[in-house]
Design an enzyme around this catalytic site. Structure first.
Site, PDB file in Angstrom:
ATOM      1  N   PHE A 137       0.871  -1.190   0.000  1.00  0.00           N
ATOM      2  CA  PHE A 137       0.000   0.000   0.000  1.00  0.00           C
ATOM      3  C   PHE A 137       0.906   1.238   0.000  1.00  0.00           C
ATOM      4  CE2 PHE A 137      -2.186  -3.356   2.382  1.00  0.00           C
ATOM      5  CZ  PHE A 137      -3.387  -3.476   1.690  1.00  0.00           C
TER       6      PHE A 137
ATOM      7  N   ASN B  50      -3.285  -6.063  -6.436  1.00  0.00           N
ATOM      8  CA  ASN B  50      -4.095  -6.120  -5.227  1.00  0.00           C
ATOM      9  C   ASN B  50      -3.217  -6.715  -4.122  1.00  0.00           C
ATOM     10  OD1 ASN B  50      -5.693  -7.259  -3.117  1.00  0.00           O
ATOM     11  ND2 ASN B  50      -7.476  -7.098  -4.451  1.00  0.00           N
ATOM     12  N   ALA B  51      -3.064  -5.979  -3.040  1.00  0.00           N
ATOM     13  CA  ALA B  51      -2.117  -6.379  -1.999  1.00  0.00           C
ATOM     14  C   ALA B  51      -2.457  -7.745  -1.403  1.00  0.00           C
ATOM     15  CB  ALA B  51      -2.104  -5.319  -0.902  1.00  0.00           C
TER      16      ALA B  51
ATOM     17  N   ASP C 297       0.599  -0.465   5.204  1.00  0.00           N
ATOM     18  CA  ASP C 297      -0.128   0.775   5.523  1.00  0.00           C
ATOM     19  C   ASP C 297      -1.414   0.845   4.703  1.00  0.00           C
ATOM     20  OD1 ASP C 297      -0.833   3.260   6.469  1.00  0.00           O
ATOM     21  OD2 ASP C 297       0.523   4.359   5.150  1.00  0.00           O
TER      22      ASP C 297
ATOM     23  N   CYS D 100      -5.126   3.148  10.052  1.00  0.00           N
ATOM     24  CA  CYS D 100      -5.615   4.520  10.208  1.00  0.00           C
ATOM     25  C   CYS D 100      -7.119   4.531  10.480  1.00  0.00           C
ATOM     26  CB  CYS D 100      -5.273   5.349   8.975  1.00  0.00           C
ATOM     27  SG  CYS D 100      -5.913   4.659   7.453  1.00  0.00           S
TER      28      CYS D 100
ATOM     29  N   ASP E  62       0.992  -1.207  -4.917  1.00  0.00           N
ATOM     30  CA  ASP E  62      -0.260  -0.460  -4.758  1.00  0.00           C
ATOM     31  C   ASP E  62      -1.184  -0.845  -5.908  1.00  0.00           C
ATOM     32  OD1 ASP E  62      -0.921   2.242  -2.916  1.00  0.00           O
ATOM     33  OD2 ASP E  62      -2.178   2.022  -4.696  1.00  0.00           O
ATOM     34  N   SER E  63      -2.495  -0.714  -5.676  1.00  0.00           N
ATOM     35  CA  SER E  63      -3.438  -1.046  -6.739  1.00  0.00           C
ATOM     36  C   SER E  63      -3.705   0.146  -7.648  1.00  0.00           C
ATOM     37  CB  SER E  63      -4.754  -1.542  -6.131  1.00  0.00           C
ATOM     38  OG  SER E  63      -5.280  -0.544  -5.284  1.00  0.00           O
TER      39      SER E  63
HETATM   40  N1  SAH Z   1       1.726   4.265   2.697  1.00  0.00           N
HETATM   41  C1  SAH Z   1       1.217   5.363   1.919  1.00  0.00           C
HETATM   42  C2  SAH Z   1      -0.250   5.613   2.143  1.00  0.00           C
HETATM   43  C3  SAH Z   1      -1.154   4.465   1.824  1.00  0.00           C
HETATM   44  S1  SAH Z   1      -2.804   4.924   1.558  1.00  0.00           S
HETATM   45  C4  SAH Z   1       2.011   6.622   2.254  1.00  0.00           C
HETATM   46  O1  SAH Z   1       2.591   6.690   3.333  1.00  0.00           O
HETATM   47  O2  SAH Z   1       2.019   7.534   1.444  1.00  0.00           O
HETATM   48  C5  SAH Z   1      -3.515   3.468   1.034  1.00  0.00           C
HETATM   49  C6  SAH Z   1      -3.126   3.033  -0.364  1.00  0.00           C
HETATM   50  O3  SAH Z   1      -3.671   1.730  -0.543  1.00  0.00           O
HETATM   51  C7  SAH Z   1      -3.650   3.867  -1.514  1.00  0.00           C
HETATM   52  O4  SAH Z   1      -2.577   4.285  -2.299  1.00  0.00           O
HETATM   53  C8  SAH Z   1      -4.549   2.897  -2.320  1.00  0.00           C
HETATM   54  O5  SAH Z   1      -4.406   3.064  -3.725  1.00  0.00           O
HETATM   55  C9  SAH Z   1      -4.006   1.567  -1.901  1.00  0.00           C
HETATM   56  N2  SAH Z   1      -4.925   0.410  -1.952  1.00  0.00           N
HETATM   57  C10 SAH Z   1      -6.201   0.340  -1.526  1.00  0.00           C
HETATM   58  N3  SAH Z   1      -6.671  -0.922  -1.643  1.00  0.00           N
HETATM   59  C11 SAH Z   1      -5.653  -1.675  -2.128  1.00  0.00           C
HETATM   60  C12 SAH Z   1      -5.496  -3.057  -2.442  1.00  0.00           C
HETATM   61  N4  SAH Z   1      -6.496  -3.926  -2.251  1.00  0.00           N
HETATM   62  N5  SAH Z   1      -4.313  -3.478  -2.911  1.00  0.00           N
HETATM   63  C13 SAH Z   1      -3.287  -2.616  -3.087  1.00  0.00           C
HETATM   64  N6  SAH Z   1      -3.388  -1.303  -2.810  1.00  0.00           N
HETATM   65  C14 SAH Z   1      -4.535  -0.835  -2.323  1.00  0.00           C
END
Ligand code: SAH
Length: 396
Positions: free
Chosen positions: A234, A281-282, A302, A342, A255-256
């Site tokens: 993420f 997808n994470a 995160d 968060c 990231d997705s």
């Molecule tokens: N760590 C980052 C903030 C993350 S915010 C920083 O410090 O800047 C959450 C992120 O998760 C977003 O960028 C969103 O695109 C991503 N996201 C949401 N669902 C997801 C998934 N299922 N798989 C991968 N990424 C995802």
């Protein structure tokens, strides 16, 4: 002619609370829900109101919303005669507080709504740009907007001020539609730095803009422990990943969102670093990587807020557990996991329990190196638990 100013003492509307409503205020909260209001007859949207308990005893001054479930947000336990004057003073206090607590960066939250005693106003600074968001009827009124803009520009002399609009919030507050855009100046993009790492900022690009400023000090903390091969799950625009890259031999960000990864790659170039970015997808990627036996020395998790309300807490906890379990599985002995939530609805105790269960399932002893929260430019207001939402554990 009748006096019309909502600020004049004689004509100021009164909102009367139920015992439960006044009890909330006595316990230190500053919101009262509509269901705890006994009378608010004829109070116009966004008005400055006197607040009284059920017996008519004066409790303070609040901003009223005719639309939100949060009907009043207190601004003072005293009588406020001059709201613009109060807003100016509070903006100055917010600036002075940041001067005390923020270092090594030109990007931070300058005003954090309730926690800066300015409910409904958020202002972020990105180097020479300011970005603001108004979330309530009272802050949206023309006099307040003008006060906010003039005070910010007088004090900080930004090149531009941009307004960021969340259409959903405006709809919930029954405010007329409005587009994001420049409120002052012409420049809408810049480069800012946090802990010596540089980032692009474009205020008008895409729906989600800006950085996760609340993680700023956690980036620096993660960097202190980071080494070897790292995985930032993420990763958004590379906040953690770019910090880790200063210590690690290899960093992969996942990231997705393709557009987030495009900015991440531009940020890597800005810092003259090479990182690997994977659009995936994470949940799927962590499952595949864990099954394949991939191993890392440093992992960051995160995710976005899984628990948007109390109702989906259980599902959210399952999501957190799945991610953390897989990450721990891939963590080399002595490796470090930086794991965040968060979601305000996930308490620190819930989060600890989830980590304990994940470690227990793997029969892996886990040490808590640091138990962290949001950076101090996002202060926590005692009595208003909603202002404390970020958890960041560093475990090994
Ligand atoms: N760590 C980052 C903030 C993350 S915010 C920083 O410090 O800047 C959450 C992120 O998760 C977003 O960028 C969103 O695109 C991503 N996201 C949401 N669902 C997801 C998934 N299922 N798989 C991968 N990424 C995802």
């Amino acid at each position: 002619m009748p006096r019309q100013s909502s600020l004049s003492v004689e004509t100021r509307p009164i909102v009367k609370l139920s015992p439960r409503g006044s009890g909330r205020l006595r316990n230190g909260h500053i919101w009262v829900y509509r269901s705890d209001i006994v009378s608010s007859d004829g109070v116009p949207p966004g008005a400055v109101v006197d607040v009284a308990d059920e017996r008519g005893k004066f409790l303070g001054t609040a901003l009223y919303s005719s639309a939100s479930q949060i009907a009043i947000r207190m601004v003072s336990t005293g009588k406020v005669e001059d709201l613009p004057g109060l807003v100016r003073k509070r903006i100055q206090a917010a600036i002075a507080y940041r001067e005390q607590v923020v270092g090594e960066t030109d990007a931070y939250r300058l005003i954090f709504s309730e926690a800066d005693f300015l409910p409904g106003l958020i202002v972020d600074r990105y180097n020479d740009l300011l970005s603001f968001q108004v979330l309530t009827q009272a802050m949206d009124s023309e006099p307040q907007r003008q006060t906010i803009l003039s005070e910010l520009s007088d004090r900080l002399k930004p090149v531009s001020i941009v307004e960021r609009v969340d259409p959903r919030v405006r709809e919930l507050e029954q405010l007329p539609g409005r587009a994001s855009g420049l409120a002052l100046g012409a420049k809408s993009s810049t480069v800012f730095s946090m802990n010596g790492v540089r980032f692009h900022f474009d205020a008008l690009l895409g729906q989600k803009t800006g950085a996760f400023l609340d993680q700023r000090e956690n980036y620096a903390a993660a960097r202190r422990y980071a080494r070897g091969e790292a995985l930032d799950v993420f990763c958004y625009q590379g906040g953690f990943a770019l910090h880790l890259a200063q210590q690690c031999s290899k960093v992969t960000g996942v990231d997705s969102s393709r557009s987030a990864l495009e900015v991440a790659e531009r940020n890597a170039a800005l810092n003259e670093r090479e990182l690997e970015w994977i659009e995936a997808n994470a949940f799927d990627l962590l499952r595949d990587y864990a099954d394949a036996g991939n191993q890392y020395d440093t992992i960051v998790l995160d995710p976005p807020a899984f628990a948007r309300s109390k109702r989906n807490l259980e599902t959210a906890m399952r999501g957190y557990k799945e991610l953390n379990l897989r990450a721990l599985k891939m963590l080399r002995p002595g490796g470090v996991l930086v794991t965040c939530s968060c979601s305000y609805h996930v308490s620190e105790a819930d989060f600890t329990q989830m980590l304990m269960e994940s470690a227990g399932d793997l029969r892996r002893p886990l040490r808590v190196l640091e138990r962290r929260g949001q950076s101090p430019d996002h202060p926590v207001l005692l009595g208003v638990p909603e202002t404390a939402y970020l958890k960041c554990f560093i475990v090994s």
